[in-house]
Design a protein around this motif. Structure first.
Motif, PDB file in Angstrom:
ATOM      1  N   HIS A  63      -3.181  -0.562 -10.957  1.00  0.00           N
ATOM      2  CA  HIS A  63      -2.797   0.627 -11.699  1.00  0.00           C
ATOM      3  C   HIS A  63      -3.109   1.885 -10.899  1.00  0.00           C
ATOM      4  O   HIS A  63      -3.922   1.862  -9.971  1.00  0.00           O
ATOM      5  N   VAL A  64      -2.471   2.974 -11.309  1.00  0.00           N
ATOM      6  CA  VAL A  64      -2.852   4.303 -10.861  1.00  0.00           C
ATOM      7  C   VAL A  64      -3.838   4.818 -11.906  1.00  0.00           C
ATOM      8  O   VAL A  64      -3.516   4.903 -13.088  1.00  0.00           O
ATOM      9  N   HIS A  65      -5.037   5.150 -11.469  1.00  0.00           N
ATOM     10  CA  HIS A  65      -6.112   5.503 -12.398  1.00  0.00           C
ATOM     11  C   HIS A  65      -6.210   7.018 -12.548  1.00  0.00           C
ATOM     12  O   HIS A  65      -6.365   7.742 -11.558  1.00  0.00           O
ATOM     13  N   ILE A  66      -6.104   7.467 -13.810  1.00  0.00           N
ATOM     14  CA  ILE A  66      -6.152   8.893 -14.096  1.00  0.00           C
ATOM     15  C   ILE A  66      -7.129   9.161 -15.236  1.00  0.00           C
ATOM     16  O   ILE A  66      -7.510   8.246 -15.979  1.00  0.00           O
ATOM     17  N   LEU A 124     -10.611   6.705  -4.910  1.00  0.00           N
ATOM     18  CA  LEU A 124     -11.200   6.102  -3.709  1.00  0.00           C
ATOM     19  C   LEU A 124     -10.166   6.048  -2.588  1.00  0.00           C
ATOM     20  O   LEU A 124     -10.474   6.323  -1.425  1.00  0.00           O
ATOM     21  N   ARG A 125      -8.942   5.692  -2.940  1.00  0.00           N
ATOM     22  CA  ARG A 125      -7.856   5.651  -1.961  1.00  0.00           C
ATOM     23  C   ARG A 125      -7.536   7.050  -1.433  1.00  0.00           C
ATOM     24  O   ARG A 125      -7.330   7.239  -0.221  1.00  0.00           O
ATOM     25  N   ILE A 126      -7.505   8.030  -2.326  1.00  0.00           N
ATOM     26  CA  ILE A 126      -7.215   9.398  -1.909  1.00  0.00           C
ATOM     27  C   ILE A 126      -8.307   9.922  -0.970  1.00  0.00           C
ATOM     28  O   ILE A 126      -8.026  10.637  -0.005  1.00  0.00           O
ATOM     29  N   TRP A 127      -9.555   9.528  -1.225  1.00  0.00           N
ATOM     30  CA  TRP A 127     -10.662   9.917  -0.354  1.00  0.00           C
ATOM     31  C   TRP A 127     -10.678   9.108   0.956  1.00  0.00           C
ATOM     32  O   TRP A 127     -11.526   9.310   1.811  1.00  0.00           O
ATOM     33  N   ARG A 128      -9.733   8.159   1.079  1.00  0.00           N
ATOM     34  CA  ARG A 128      -9.571   7.354   2.304  1.00  0.00           C
ATOM     35  C   ARG A 128     -10.787   6.468   2.575  1.00  0.00           C
ATOM     36  O   ARG A 128     -11.236   6.321   3.719  1.00  0.00           O
ATOM     37  N   TRP A 141       0.823  -1.203   0.000  1.00  0.00           N
ATOM     38  CA  TRP A 141       0.000   0.000   0.000  1.00  0.00           C
ATOM     39  C   TRP A 141       0.858   1.254   0.000  1.00  0.00           C
ATOM     40  O   TRP A 141       0.519   2.254  -0.646  1.00  0.00           O
ATOM     41  N   ASP A 142       1.958   1.217   0.732  1.00  0.00           N
ATOM     42  CA  ASP A 142       2.825   2.391   0.787  1.00  0.00           C
ATOM     43  C   ASP A 142       3.529   2.621  -0.544  1.00  0.00           C
ATOM     44  O   ASP A 142       3.722   3.769  -0.969  1.00  0.00           O
ATOM     45  N   ARG A 143       3.929   1.549  -1.237  1.00  0.00           N
ATOM     46  CA  ARG A 143       4.530   1.710  -2.556  1.00  0.00           C
ATOM     47  C   ARG A 143       3.518   2.317  -3.532  1.00  0.00           C
ATOM     48  O   ARG A 143       3.866   3.136  -4.384  1.00  0.00           O
ATOM     49  N   TYR A 144       2.256   1.904  -3.384  1.00  0.00           N
ATOM     50  CA  TYR A 144       1.222   2.468  -4.244  1.00  0.00           C
ATOM     51  C   TYR A 144       1.061   3.967  -3.952  1.00  0.00           C
ATOM     52  O   TYR A 144       0.960   4.784  -4.877  1.00  0.00           O
ATOM     53  N   ARG A 167       5.847  -5.496  -6.821  1.00  0.00           N
ATOM     54  CA  ARG A 167       4.995  -5.104  -7.933  1.00  0.00           C
ATOM     55  C   ARG A 167       5.076  -3.603  -8.164  1.00  0.00           C
ATOM     56  O   ARG A 167       5.033  -2.813  -7.225  1.00  0.00           O
ATOM     57  N   GLY A 168       5.205  -3.235  -9.422  1.00  0.00           N
ATOM     58  CA  GLY A 168       5.141  -1.835  -9.801  1.00  0.00           C
ATOM     59  C   GLY A 168       3.728  -1.523 -10.285  1.00  0.00           C
ATOM     60  O   GLY A 168       2.951  -2.427 -10.603  1.00  0.00           O
ATOM     61  N   TYR A 169       3.400  -0.252 -10.350  1.00  0.00           N
ATOM     62  CA  TYR A 169       2.041   0.149 -10.710  1.00  0.00           C
ATOM     63  C   TYR A 169       2.073   1.032 -11.948  1.00  0.00           C
ATOM     64  O   TYR A 169       2.696   2.089 -11.952  1.00  0.00           O
ATOM     65  N   GLY A 170       1.403   0.553 -13.000  1.00  0.00           N
ATOM     66  CA  GLY A 170       1.310   1.331 -14.223  1.00  0.00           C
ATOM     67  C   GLY A 170       0.168   2.324 -14.165  1.00  0.00           C
ATOM     68  O   GLY A 170      -0.463   2.512 -13.126  1.00  0.00           O
TER      69      GLY A 170
END
Length: 344
Positions: free
Chosen positions: A91-94, A78-82, A53-56, A126-129
């Motif tokens: 993935h990082v969704h943009i 959703l993660r940013i809104w906690r 989670w911290d790497r994400y 794992r890396g996140y695209g």
């Protein structure tokens, strides 16, 4: 999520401070740094010590630092809104304004190969695209990031998540558990659904809203209740209060009065987190819970308990409840929970 973790090293910032960022390239080549994104570095030993989670979180911060115009959506928002997520996203969704740029991009997290072994050291992490979504939607600022609004984020995620996870998210924003302000109403979520543009997704959202309950007090309770529904079992009463000759016993997570059965979800937080312990030790909390259960049983009720393992295994939860006498009233549907693809 913090907008800029202290350990994230930006080449642009280094050039402003020192006039050059060549030392970052040299440290990367020596294996001391990893490159999260082009222009964003992180200590390699520190990166390997991070939890997933911290790497994400660091990857999201790197994406925002490299491109200040980026707007986050879907699971990342959703993660940013906690709000609760069952697992770390892939993935990082943009958002993208170009339909042609929509889709998945592979992770750019890299490390130099060791001259002797040929390994980077990142083989087991794992890396996140990136996942670019071509969605016409406005954004707001939350915790230092540009993200889809709270209501839009909840709607976008709920209709694409498995039912237990979706119910947990909606319960969180509807009820007193909400930690992101005053929360939302069902009407606000329905208004945000206008952009979905799919009758199937609209029906999905209505089903989730019908099942959501502000009385649920934890993610585990929310997911349990959704699985109970999916299993075709009768709906329990939430947070029912019990008393005996000694006075108030407590409120239970679930209660089936017609079966005389009380259900309790036991999350680890109940016995480990200071906020839940209320100044007691773990041993004292376990002892108090045992005495509470003894008083409930003395009233003639059966008490059945389950934990996270049962919440992620519908068959195990069904067996536990069946052993307590909770019988199925309709065919279970846990093998047919609809799940939409995140990229549609």
């Amino acid at each position: 999520m913090e907008s800029a973790p202290a350990a994230l090293i930006l080449s642009t910032r280094r050039r402003v401070l020192t006039g050059s960022s060549r030392d970052l390239s040299r440290a990367y080549a020596k294996g001391n740094l990893i490159r999260v994104r082009a222009g964003a570095y992180y200590s390699k030993p520190a990166w390997l010590a991070l939890k997933a989670w911290d790497r994400y979180t660091v990857t999201v911060a790197a994406v925002a630092a490299v491109d200040p115009s980026v707007r986050f959506c879907f699971l990342t928002a959703l993660r940013i809104w906690r709000l609760p997520l069952p697992s770390v996203p892939e993935h990082v969704h943009i958002l993208t304004s170009s339909r042609h740029k929509a889709g998945r991009l592979a992770s750019t997290t890299r490390a130099a190969r060791d001259a002797k072994t040929g390994l980077t050291g990142l083989e087991s992490t794992r890396g996140y695209g990136l996942f670019r979504h071509h969605w016409e939607v406005d954004t707001v600022e939350a915790h230092g990031f540009a993200v889809t609004s709270l209501a839009q984020t909840v709607v976008d995620c709920a209709v694409r998540m498995e039912l237990p996870a979706a119910v947990a998210v909606v319960d969180e924003v509807l009820g007193r558990r909400c930690k992101v302000g005053p929360g939302l109403s069902r009407a606000e979520l329905q208004q945000a659904s206008a952009r979905l543009g799919s009758a199937a997704k609209l029906r999905r959202l209505m089903d989730i809203l019908a099942l959501a309950d502000e009385a649920s007090e934890s993610v585990g309770e929310s997911r349990s209740r959704a699985l109970i529904h999916v299993l075709g079992l009768p709906a329990p009463v939430l947070q029912h209060s019990f008393r005996d000759s000694e006075g108030f016993i407590g409120r239970t997570d679930f209660f089936w009065p017609e079966f005389g059965v009380i259900g309790e979800f036991d999350g680890d937080a109940k016995y480990l987190e200071d906020e839940q312990l209320g100044g007691r030790s773990t041993r004292e909390a376990i002892l108090a819970e045992k005495k509470r259960e003894d008083r409930l049983r003395a009233l003639g009720y059966k008490v059945v308990r389950w934990d996270w393992k049962a919440v992620t295994n519908p068959e195990l939860l069904r067996q536990k409840l069946a052993a307590a006498g909770i019988t199925t009233r309709k065919s279970p549907s846990y093998g047919r929970i609809p799940l939409a693809l995140p990229g549609d």
